[in-house]
Design a protein around this motif. Structure first.
Motif, PDB file in Angstrom:
ATOM      1  N   PHE A   1     -10.067   1.974   5.169  1.00 54.75           N
ATOM      2  CA  PHE A   1     -11.066   0.916   5.193  1.00 54.75           C
ATOM      3  C   PHE A   1     -11.083   0.146   3.875  1.00 54.75           C
ATOM      4  N   ARG A   2     -10.703   0.815   2.791  1.00 57.71           N
ATOM      5  CA  ARG A   2     -10.776   0.187   1.468  1.00 57.71           C
ATOM      6  C   ARG A   2      -9.392   0.038   0.838  1.00 57.71           C
ATOM      7  N   ARG A   3      -8.407  -0.228   1.622  1.00 55.90           N
ATOM      8  CA  ARG A   3      -7.050  -0.341   1.077  1.00 55.90           C
ATOM      9  C   ARG A   3      -6.908  -1.556   0.169  1.00 55.90           C
ATOM     10  N   HIS A   4      -7.821  -2.538   0.294  1.00 53.91           N
ATOM     11  CA  HIS A   4      -7.772  -3.733  -0.548  1.00 53.91           C
ATOM     12  C   HIS A   4      -8.906  -3.761  -1.578  1.00 53.91           C
ATOM     13  N   PHE A   5      -9.656  -2.693  -1.698  1.00 54.00           N
ATOM     14  CA  PHE A   5     -10.812  -2.655  -2.595  1.00 54.00           C
ATOM     15  C   PHE A   5     -10.363  -2.710  -4.051  1.00 54.00           C
ATOM     16  N   ASP A   6     -11.153  -3.382  -4.885  1.00 55.36           N
ATOM     17  CA  ASP A   6     -10.818  -3.533  -6.306  1.00 55.36           C
ATOM     18  C   ASP A   6     -11.284  -2.298  -7.075  1.00 55.36           C
ATOM     19  N   TYR A   7     -10.487  -1.235  -6.991  1.00 53.36           N
ATOM     20  CA  TYR A   7     -10.862  -0.001  -7.683  1.00 53.36           C
ATOM     21  C   TYR A   7     -10.762  -0.138  -9.199  1.00 53.36           C
ATOM     22  N   ALA A   8      -9.863  -0.975  -9.664  1.00 54.04           N
ATOM     23  CA  ALA A   8      -9.708  -1.149 -11.113  1.00 54.04           C
ATOM     24  C   ALA A   8     -11.014  -1.604 -11.753  1.00 54.04           C
ATOM     25  N   ALA A   9     -11.770  -2.431 -11.028  1.00 49.43           N
ATOM     26  CA  ALA A   9     -13.033  -2.938 -11.566  1.00 49.43           C
ATOM     27  C   ALA A   9     -14.211  -2.026 -11.246  1.00 49.43           C
ATOM     28  N   ASN A  10     -13.970  -0.938 -10.542  1.00 50.65           N
ATOM     29  CA  ASN A  10     -15.065  -0.093 -10.068  1.00 50.65           C
ATOM     30  C   ASN A  10     -14.941   1.367 -10.485  1.00 50.65           C
ATOM     31  N   ASN A  11     -14.238   1.616 -11.563  1.00 46.07           N
ATOM     32  CA  ASN A  11     -14.109   2.990 -12.043  1.00 46.07           C
ATOM     33  C   ASN A  11     -14.141   3.008 -13.565  1.00 46.07           C
TER      34      ASN A  11
ATOM     35  N   PHE B   1       0.879  -1.172   0.000  1.00 47.18           N
ATOM     36  CA  PHE B   1       0.000   0.000   0.000  1.00 47.18           C
ATOM     37  C   PHE B   1       0.915   1.220   0.000  1.00 47.18           C
ATOM     38  N   PRO B   2       1.125   1.841  -1.165  1.00 51.46           N
ATOM     39  CA  PRO B   2       2.169   2.862  -1.300  1.00 51.46           C
ATOM     40  C   PRO B   2       1.976   4.050  -0.364  1.00 51.46           C
ATOM     41  N   LEU B   3       3.090   4.589   0.084  1.00 55.08           N
ATOM     42  CA  LEU B   3       3.062   5.831   0.841  1.00 55.08           C
ATOM     43  C   LEU B   3       2.772   6.979  -0.117  1.00 55.08           C
ATOM     44  N   LYS B   4       1.867   7.856   0.275  1.00 55.03           N
ATOM     45  CA  LYS B   4       1.592   9.070  -0.490  1.00 55.03           C
ATOM     46  C   LYS B   4       1.064  10.121   0.468  1.00 55.03           C
TER      47      LYS B   4
END
Length: 334
Positions: free
Chosen positions: A127-137, A49-52
């Motif tokens: 809370f969503r650090r593992h959420f599949d954003y690639a499939a949800n945008n 989970f990259p630092l930013k």
């Protein structure tokens, strides 16, 4: 706090401020005059989970303090690799409430749209650090299915824009989507959950906020965990949101080593209210893998809330809540 030495940071576009966010833990240590060897940094955690962290947020951290409450929220450390029973990737079973890409429907009368795949800052307790954003945008391509879904679910009267952070989207995108939502007779309320005005207030200061206008009483829920996050730029951003007709509230997370003590909580809620932000929720951390070191026991949380009740007026007191999979609302603990 770090003194602001670069006046261009005040005038740069919010997009450029995001582009200059610090992503290297060693650079963050250098800026804050900290010894990396004393911080239990974890390259593995940063890879997972990259630092930013934007420099405008770093400016509010205390140099030389490895326990700074803002630093603890963003620094990738070895404790993230702890594997404890009950900490899993999807503790709220959101995958089961994700009928369309970019849409979560967990509670009867409202849906949540994951409007963006990223945030301005990567909070380590996310809370969503593992959420599949690639499939949800899918962007605008998802709109026909979204509005068809709303038509088929007339019980939905509120839309929540979340993410990631929804304000990572452009003003043009927000204007188009929100106008279309407002044109749907069944949608009566709009809520936006965002941390961007906190870590990069220029996002609000540089916008005409026209995208809020289609709804008479939009609600903007900020995410502030510690009083040190509240500076003059954030206060100015909140003032602009309120002038645009928004109700501005705060949802904080109760985090071990950050704000799990009485003085920190008193300062947070008093200063939030003074800045025009209504205390809303104090959220127990979700049971997300990688967040063991932030977890606070229910017993400790209830004890802290009891102490807060004796020191704060009712309008300054947030509701202690948690979220449980399958429930039709958040669970109020106190």
């Amino acid at each position: 706090m770090i003194q602001q030495t670069d006046i261009s940071r005040q005038t740069s576009s919010w997009q450029s401020l995001l582009q200059t966010a610090v992503t290297d833990p060693l650079e963050l240590c250098r800026i804050l005059q900290l010894d990396p060897a004393a911080l239990a940094l974890s390259p593995d955690a940063a890879n997972q989970f990259p630092l930013k962290v934007p420099r405008s947020f770093i400016d509010r951290m205390q140099p030389g303090n490895p326990q700074d409450p803002l630093l603890r929220q963003v620094l990738a450390v070895q404790d993230e690799l702890l594997e404890l029973p009950g900490l899993i990737e999807d503790p709220l079973q959101e995958a089961a409430s994700n009928p369309l890409p970019g849409l979560l429907h967990k509670y009867g009368n409202r849906v949540l749209l994951t409007l963006a795949a990223s945030c301005a800052v990567n909070c380590r307790y996310c809370f969503r650090r593992h959420f599949d954003y690639a499939a949800n945008n899918e962007g605008r391509r998802a709109w026909p299915a979204l509005f068809h879904y709303l038509h088929d679910h007339p019980e939905v009267d509120e839309v929540i824009l979340s993410g990631g952070d929804p304000l990572m989207a452009s003003d043009d995108y927000l204007t188009s989507l929100i106008a279309k939502l407002a044109g749907t007779a069944q949608i009566k309320r709009l809520r936006i959950h965002t941390r961007l005005p906190v870590v990069v207030p220029q996002r609000i200061l540089q916008s005409d906020l026209g995208w809020l206008k289609p709804f008479d009483h939009p609600v903007v829920v900020l995410h502030i965990n510690h009083a040190n996050e509240i500076d003059s730029d954030l206060q100015a951003a909140v003032a602009r949101l309120r002038q645009a007709g928004s109700t501005v509230m705060n949802q904080a997370v109760l985090l071990a080593g950050v704000n799990d003590n009485l003085e920190a909580q008193l300062d947070l809620h008093r200063r939030s209210f003074d800045a025009g932000i209504l205390p809303y929720y104090l959220h127990l951390p979700d049971q997300v893998r990688g967040t063991a070191h932030f977890q606070v026991t229910l017993e400790a949380a209830l004890s802290l809330m009891s102490a807060l009740q004796s020191r704060l007026s009712g309008y300054l007191l947030p509701r202690l809540i948690t979220e449980e999979p399958g429930k039709q609302s958040k669970s109020h603990l106190l």
